[in-house]
Write a protein that holds these residues in place. Structure first.
Motif, PDB file in Angstrom:
ATOM      1  N   ALA A 241       0.904  -1.076   0.016  1.00  0.00           N
ATOM      2  CA  ALA A 241      -0.035  -0.029  -0.109  1.00  0.00           C
ATOM      3  C   ALA A 241       0.912   1.319  -0.065  1.00  0.00           C
ATOM      4  O   ALA A 241       0.554   2.149  -0.660  1.00  0.00           O
ATOM      5  N   VAL A 307      -8.763  -2.482  -3.626  1.00  0.00           N
ATOM      6  CA  VAL A 307      -8.772  -0.950  -3.271  1.00  0.00           C
ATOM      7  C   VAL A 307      -8.091  -0.360  -4.607  1.00  0.00           C
ATOM      8  O   VAL A 307      -7.805   0.755  -4.252  1.00  0.00           O
ATOM      9  N   LEU A 310      -9.803   2.990  -5.563  1.00  0.00           N
ATOM     10  CA  LEU A 310      -9.635   4.198  -4.830  1.00  0.00           C
ATOM     11  C   LEU A 310      -8.369   5.033  -4.869  1.00  0.00           C
ATOM     12  O   LEU A 310      -8.094   6.214  -5.105  1.00  0.00           O
ATOM     13  N   TYR A 311      -7.045   4.033  -5.435  1.00  0.00           N
ATOM     14  CA  TYR A 311      -5.961   4.667  -5.914  1.00  0.00           C
ATOM     15  C   TYR A 311      -6.124   5.439  -7.322  1.00  0.00           C
ATOM     16  O   TYR A 311      -5.665   6.503  -7.509  1.00  0.00           O
ATOM     17  N   TYR A 314      -7.869   8.701  -6.372  1.00  0.00           N
ATOM     18  CA  TYR A 314      -6.722   9.631  -5.898  1.00  0.00           C
ATOM     19  C   TYR A 314      -5.877  10.051  -6.986  1.00  0.00           C
ATOM     20  O   TYR A 314      -5.428  11.487  -7.141  1.00  0.00           O
ATOM     21  N   ARG A 343      -4.949   9.534   1.752  1.00  0.00           N
ATOM     22  CA  ARG A 343      -3.993   8.586   2.336  1.00  0.00           C
ATOM     23  C   ARG A 343      -4.553   7.867   3.683  1.00  0.00           C
ATOM     24  O   ARG A 343      -4.312   6.585   3.537  1.00  0.00           O
ATOM     25  N   ILE A 346      -7.624   5.335   2.792  1.00  0.00           N
ATOM     26  CA  ILE A 346      -7.138   4.412   1.976  1.00  0.00           C
ATOM     27  C   ILE A 346      -6.100   3.371   2.955  1.00  0.00           C
ATOM     28  O   ILE A 346      -6.528   2.117   2.824  1.00  0.00           O
ATOM     29  N   GLU A 349      -8.890   1.520   4.905  1.00  0.00           N
ATOM     30  CA  GLU A 349      -9.647   0.545   4.097  1.00  0.00           C
ATOM     31  C   GLU A 349      -8.682  -0.870   3.744  1.00  0.00           C
ATOM     32  O   GLU A 349      -9.241  -1.893   3.664  1.00  0.00           O
TER      33      GLU A 349
END
Length: 489
Positions: A241, A307, A310-311, A314, A343, A346, A349
């Protein structure tokens, strides 16, 4: 004749001929002006290129002219090679005719010539002709009417011109090109370009800004507040991550620097960045960007597939910020705050750690204050407005920014009080009342940070300043002690 690397004190070969012809990209300036502006157009206004696609004029010369029409050139702050400028001045003193001959668009070539005032003639790419290699040689021969000339260039496509000139001048650090140049122009001279392999590698490392990766430690916050750092499973999940966020950050920094190269060159500090200074070409930057995108995609696909979206969000918002949102007053500060809070979200998550909405609001207020602080520092250190640096603020906005930034600090304190009294805190801490003491070090540090900024003592990136401030680490130690007391005492 032995092939040597010359200095300014040596006799210049151009003073022995009637014409001194100089290339622009990579020679007179350590940059490729067309590639830089094409990248800027792709990053900031990609939809404009549809007009070229529908024009039906599919040629390199047509594309160069199209880009020059939509992206102007600031010739004042280009990374000129001072050694060549000195040679041009000496040539004009000796009544040698000087020519700027380049494959760059004519608009850019004339802008450079007008700024320097060192050229008698300009030969450049037109909408019909890409002036490169033998086409450039033919244009030079036609201009000089067969007279001897000295040519200064930097690329393999310049070898025919070196062969036709009376002592060429190569600006390069490439061993292969130097060897070919020796065979083509035995009496030629070499000027170092300052762009050998090691220099480019160091510049590439600076361009991705690994020192900024410390900001990604925010991913650890959910684990810290949830007291889960001792869990091996957390460590395994956090590594990809954090690596993914480091790659995303570097991608955004590369796009930002390539898109802002003109504004950075006009900035007293940012002009030393790799792209602005010419240490790293935008072409190499695009290759580096492609490599990071591929690496990030692989990490996301194999380790963070749940996830990855989500990136993507972002990265999309970060790209929009670099392209346009940073120019919109007030909105830019909110976007900066969101990017830092993202940040933490995430990280929570990825780890599956629950988080309080009060905690997220507290972080949002804190980072919003730092976002305002960033703009305040930029205004404080500038002589006028920031519009030339793609910011939407003027000096008149300085009091408003100061008020908003400090107000966010006190809003953060208020939210912190509400956070410590939330019911879910009793599930994590035995005595959550201890958490009320967190307001004291927080309030001291944030107000002191604003005080230092008003005295010009804070770096233009306040988050980086916080990350490397000994005072910040002392505050963190005090805060962790308070958290420990709240949990175990």
């Amino acid at each position: 004749m032995a092939h040597t690397t010359v200095t300014l004190e040596q006799t210049s070969s151009e003073t022995r001929c009637g014409w001194f012809v100089v290339d622009l990209d990579g020679t007179l300036v350590s940059a490729d002006l067309f590639v830089e502006r094409l990248a800027r157009l792709l990053l900031h206004r990609p939809w404009v290129l549809f007009a070229f696609l529908f024009s039906g004029k599919y040629s390199i010369a047509g594309l160069k002219t199209f880009v020059a029409r939509h992206v102007p050139l600031d010739a004042q702050h280009l990374p000129y090679r001072q050694a060549l400028l000195e040679r041009l001045r000496n040539a004009r003193t000796a009544n040698i005719k000087t020519v700027l001959a380049t494959a760059a668009p004519a608009a850019y070539a004339h802008a450079v010539a007008a700024h320097l005032g060192l050229f008698d003639h300009v030969l450049a790419t037109t909408p019909e002709l890409n002036l490169k290699s033998r086409r450039k040689l033919n244009a030079i021969k036609q201009l000089t009417d067969g007279d001897a000339f000295v040519y200064a260039g930097d690329a393999p496509c310049d070898l025919p011109l070196f062969k036709a000139s009376k002592g060429g001048l190569l600006v390069s650090d490439s061993p292969q090109l130097k060897a070919a140049f020796k065979k083509t122009a035995p009496e030629g001279e070499i000027l170092p370009a300052g762009a050998d392999y090691r220099t480019r590698l160091k510049a590439a490392l600076r361009a991705i800004r690994p020192h900024q990766w410390a900001k990604n430690a925010l991913i650890l916050l959910p684990a810290v507040t949830g007291w889960g750092l001792y869990d091996v499973g957390y460590a395994v999940a956090l590594f990809p991550a954090i690596a993914m966020f480091c790659i995303c950050s570097s991608i955004v920094y590369l796009m930002n620097d390539m898109g802002d190269v003109d504004a950075d060159r006009a900035h007293p500090d940012k002009r030393l960045r790799p792209f602005a200074s010419g240490e790293l070409s935008v072409g190499n930057g695009l290759l580096l960007l492609s490599g990071l995108i591929c690496t990030g995609s692989l990490i996301g696909w194999f380790f963070l597939s749940n996830v990855l979206w989500l990136y993507a969000i972002y990265l999309a918002i970060s790209t929009a910020y670099s392209a346009k949102l940073k120019e919109l007053p007030t909105i830019d500060a909110f976007v900066l705050s969101f990017l830092y809070v993202a940040r933490v979200l995430i990280g929570a998550e990825v780890l599956g750690v629950p988080y309080s909405s009060w905690f997220i609001i507290f972080l949002a207020m804190s980072f919003l204050s730092l976002g305002w602080l960033k703009r305040y520092i930029e205004l404080y250190s500038s002589e006028g407005d920031l519009k030339s640096r793609r910011r939407g603020y003027t000096k008149q906005d300085e009091p408003m920014i100061l008020i908003c930034g400090i107000a966010c600090v006190f809003c953060g304190v208020l939210v912190l009080f509400l956070y410590t009294t939330a019911a879910e805190m009793r599930q994590v801490y035995n005595h959550p009342s201890w958490l009320l003491f967190l307001a004291l070090p927080y309030l001291y540090f944030m107000l002191d940070l604003w005080r230092e900024a008003s005295l010009g003592k804070v770096h233009h990136d306040p988050v980086r300043h916080v990350m490397f401030s000994p005072k910040a680490y002392a505050i963190v130690a005090v805060s962790i002690s308070i958290l420990f007391c709240a949990r175990f005492i």
